[in-house]
Scaffold this motif. Structure first.
Motif, PDB file in Angstrom:
ATOM      1  N   HIS A  96     -20.960 -47.011 -18.832  1.00 22.89           N
ATOM      2  CA  HIS A  96     -19.531 -47.279 -18.628  1.00 22.89           C
ATOM      3  C   HIS A  96     -18.781 -45.980 -18.352  1.00 22.89           C
ATOM      4  N   ARG A  97     -19.139 -44.931 -19.042  1.00 22.42           N
ATOM      5  CA  ARG A  97     -18.433 -43.649 -18.870  1.00 22.42           C
ATOM      6  C   ARG A  97     -18.570 -43.098 -17.462  1.00 22.42           C
ATOM      7  N   VAL A  98     -19.776 -43.173 -16.901  1.00 23.85           N
ATOM      8  CA  VAL A  98     -20.007 -42.500 -15.616  1.00 23.85           C
ATOM      9  C   VAL A  98     -19.705 -43.391 -14.415  1.00 23.85           C
ATOM     10  N   VAL A  99     -19.460 -44.685 -14.624  1.00 26.43           N
ATOM     11  CA  VAL A  99     -19.113 -45.547 -13.501  1.00 26.43           C
ATOM     12  C   VAL A  99     -17.604 -45.459 -13.247  1.00 26.43           C
ATOM     13  N   LYS A 100     -17.226 -45.615 -12.009  1.00 28.45           N
ATOM     14  CA  LYS A 100     -15.815 -45.552 -11.642  1.00 28.45           C
ATOM     15  C   LYS A 100     -15.054 -46.769 -12.168  1.00 28.45           C
ATOM     16  N   PRO A 101     -13.733 -46.656 -12.344  1.00 24.15           N
ATOM     17  CA  PRO A 101     -12.956 -47.848 -12.678  1.00 24.15           C
ATOM     18  C   PRO A 101     -13.187 -48.947 -11.643  1.00 24.15           C
ATOM     19  N   GLY A 102     -13.472 -50.136 -12.126  1.00 27.49           N
ATOM     20  CA  GLY A 102     -13.783 -51.245 -11.235  1.00 27.49           C
ATOM     21  C   GLY A 102     -15.208 -51.256 -10.749  1.00 27.49           C
ATOM     22  N   GLY A 103     -15.998 -50.245 -11.148  1.00 27.92           N
ATOM     23  CA  GLY A 103     -17.378 -50.141 -10.691  1.00 27.92           C
ATOM     24  C   GLY A 103     -18.307 -51.111 -11.406  1.00 27.92           C
ATOM     25  N   LEU A 104     -19.497 -51.238 -10.851  1.00 30.15           N
ATOM     26  CA  LEU A 104     -20.477 -52.219 -11.316  1.00 30.15           C
ATOM     27  C   LEU A 104     -21.491 -51.575 -12.257  1.00 30.15           C
ATOM     28  N   VAL A 105     -21.771 -52.249 -13.371  1.00 35.16           N
ATOM     29  CA  VAL A 105     -22.880 -51.894 -14.255  1.00 35.16           C
ATOM     30  C   VAL A 105     -23.826 -53.087 -14.312  1.00 35.16           C
ATOM     31  N   ALA A 106     -25.102 -52.838 -14.055  1.00 34.98           N
ATOM     32  CA  ALA A 106     -26.120 -53.898 -14.101  1.00 34.98           C
ATOM     33  C   ALA A 106     -27.208 -53.470 -15.073  1.00 34.98           C
ATOM     34  N   ALA A 107     -27.567 -54.359 -15.990  1.00 36.02           N
ATOM     35  CA  ALA A 107     -28.554 -54.023 -17.017  1.00 36.02           C
ATOM     36  C   ALA A 107     -29.573 -55.147 -17.152  1.00 36.02           C
ATOM     37  N   ALA A 108     -30.844 -54.789 -17.120  1.00 36.78           N
ATOM     38  CA  ALA A 108     -31.926 -55.754 -17.284  1.00 36.78           C
ATOM     39  C   ALA A 108     -32.443 -55.716 -18.712  1.00 36.78           C
ATOM     40  N   ALA A 109     -32.987 -56.844 -19.157  1.00 35.47           N
ATOM     41  CA  ALA A 109     -33.563 -56.950 -20.494  1.00 35.47           C
ATOM     42  C   ALA A 109     -34.760 -57.884 -20.443  1.00 35.47           C
ATOM     43  N   ILE A 110     -35.674 -57.691 -21.387  1.00 33.27           N
ATOM     44  CA  ILE A 110     -36.785 -58.622 -21.546  1.00 33.27           C
ATOM     45  C   ILE A 110     -36.282 -59.805 -22.366  1.00 33.27           C
ATOM     46  N   ASN A 111     -36.550 -60.995 -21.899  1.00 30.48           N
ATOM     47  CA  ASN A 111     -36.108 -62.193 -22.596  1.00 30.48           C
ATOM     48  C   ASN A 111     -36.839 -62.350 -23.938  1.00 30.48           C
TER      49      ASN A 111
END
Length: 277
Positions: free
Chosen positions: A133-148
């Protein structure tokens, strides 16, 4: 472990044993995971050329297609072997998801396709998402994968092993604790429920969070076919399983059947009256 150390079993697994690049390119369920990740992420990516930080990007398998699509990609990974390989694809540096050496608001997209797998401590995952969150621009996208959470249950059926006492006990512990200790086979890992993954992104300050089952509810049928003698799953079976993944998207109850989860969210846009540099 200090805050900036990964478990030794994780470093050994990816530094000496596993070839994640090969898994995603050659195994049937790995290819499903790769194609579906591309398919889902492209729905949310800003137009190229935008800056993408690929955190825990491994050997650059996702960076590769992003570069081909015209994106400016920087990859960060804790495993030197991965970084050496990825440097042929894009700018690549050794680093930790929990302490990114990047300025605030410097990327249009930050993706974490791996770090949450191997951070069983909630505070470590919270820190990694806060850094994204810190390094992404305002309005920018963060995508995170996880093992179910339930992936190991389905997987060990495909190997025809779940009825064996040792495997049954191991999978039962994962279902109860969400953690695999990495004693044999795979390495130290954390298994998310979909609602938990969403909650962690929201707690990091991201908005408009959505979660998807990457491979969908039929991936284990494809993997089971690959384990059996013969030529493996047909193109028709794989295509049907991919379509099942797409059809399952509106039904959150089917998220539990996917092998991996993908959550996407956005950093809040700059509020009215604030300036963005």
């Amino acid at each position: 472990m200090s805050n900036l150390e990964l478990a030794p079993s994780v470093m050994r697994f990816y530094g000496e044993t596993a070839n994640e690049d090969s898994r995603l390119r050659t195994s049937a369920d790995g290819r499903m995971e790769l194609v579906r990740t591309q398919e889902l992420l492209r729905r949310f990516l800003p137009p190229a050329p935008a800056r993408v930080l690929d955190v825990g990007g491994g050997t650059g398998i996702h960076a590769e297609w992003l570069v081909e699509d015209g994106y400016d990609v920087t990859l960060v990974d804790p495993v030197p072997r991965h970084v050496e390989h990825a440097s042929a694809v894009c700018s690549a540096i050794v680093g930790d998801a929990r302490d990114l050496n990047e300025p605030d608001g410097s990327f249009d997209v930050v993706q974490l396709f791996g770090p949450l797998y191997h951070l069983p401590d909630r505070e470590d995952r919270r820190t990694a998402l806060a850094e994204a969150h810190r390094v992404v621009k305002p309005g920018g996208l963060v995508a995170a994968a996880a093992i179910n959470r339930y992936a190991s249950l389905f997987e060990h059926v495909t190997y025809a092993q779940l009825h064996k006492e040792r495997i049954r006990d191991s999978v039962s512990r994962i279902l109860e604790t969400a953690v695999y200790d990495g004693v044999r086979g795979f390495t130290l890992s954390y298994f998310h429920k979909a609602e938990e993954l969403v909650s962690e992104l929201v707690e990091s300050g991201l908005t408009d969070v959505q979660v998807f089952g990457i491979e969908g509810p039929a991936w284990s049928l494809v993997k089971a076919a690959e384990q059996q003698p013969g030529e493996g799953p047909t193109d028709e079976l794989i295509a049907s399983a991919m379509e099942a993944a797409r059809m399952a998207e509106p039904y959150p109850e089917l998220l539990a059947a996917s092998s991996h989860l993908l959550a996407v969210g956005r950093a809040p846009a700059v509020s009215a009256g604030a300036s963005a540099d």
